[in-house]
Write a protein that holds these residues in place. Sequence first.
Motif: not given
Length: 400
Positions: A220-249
């Motif tokens: 969740r800290a990674e998501v918040i730090r990445e504007k509320g997206t799961n982009r960190s998971k995308f870069y690690r290949g854990e998801v095939d695309k990233y999207t808005w999943v939480d609040v963040g900046s």
Amino acid sequence: MLHIIFGVGEKRGVNMKRIPFNKPSISEKEIRYIIDSIKKFHISGDGYYSKKVQLFLEQTIHTYKALLTTSCSSALDMSAILLDLKEGDEVILPSYTFVSTANAVVLRGATPVFADIQEDTLNIDPEDIKRKITSKTKAIFPVHYAGIGCDMDAIMKIALEQDLKVVEDAAQGVNAKYREKYLGTIGHIGCYSFHETKNYSCGEGGAILINEDDQSLIERAEVIREKGTNRSKFYRGEVDKYTWVDVGSSYLPSDILAAFLYAQLEKIDEINEKRKTVYEYYHKNLKEFEQMGLLRLPVIPEECESNYHMFYLILNSPQERDYLMYKLKEKGISAVFHYIPLHTSPMGKRYGYMAGDLPVTENLSYRLLRLPMYPGLTRLEQDYIIEAINSAMQQLVIAG
């Protein structure tokens, strides 16, 4: 009799036009790493040097996850989001701190509850924390002033008994310890600053430390730090695309800044030793004034290992503090006071506080003066500063 060092600047032919309060410690390595970062064509966040810094922190200070941020303020803001602070919640923190500690709470709609500080360390008083706890209290934000650890044993005991979270504002505490544990790694979350004025710097920067083995919290800290997206998971290949999943900046610093910071951290012991030398020389040569009852020097409790972030004097009155500050300024020496207590500020008054509510905080803060403190401060410059203090204190003795 006061011991006086005569004519240091004049006798040794040194022009002491201006001694700044702070001067960053920079070498060729910082520049070399910045150029290398640019050549890698990844200058945005979470690049090569960002990962090296985060790994360095995790392995050196022993935290589960370290994430670089744009500032300690950003790390505190992220902490408040991670705690799900909301309107009606209360967070206990010292009034004697930078505004970012309180802003992180206020921005979530929660209420800052200011506690008094201890006489010796100027850190938050655990006994006053106990007095300020209500059914609305959700967290404690202790601030490690001047690189000296708060009484974390007492604070963590209170937190455990009251089921509260602890976020350490260790902006000034990088590489300092409390009972052999690094500041920032004792509470549930820790926050660091790498601002230009800090021991280890990249101009503007910070880090958030997750000190619990909780993968969901880390993610969740990674998501918040990445504007509320799961982009960190995308870069690690854990998801095939990233999207808005939480609040963040947007809390990621440029990899260029991380490159500068990594060079600083590679010199962590060297910088600390130089700061220690400056600190101890001040202490040795100003001890006489303390013995005479003219001022008070900083205190390092036995359970604490300092990072020598700051050297301050506590004068006997606000008037004497201002007089000494003025006399040093006349000689080109940048000595400055520190925080105006938050509870006495216009914002503090909006929360119902007034002068007199926190007597220890008010008494000490109005008498404190910080001296120039940085690794490159020379012995000759320190002698000049000490001579200037000597002269001013002599005048105070004559006048008093």
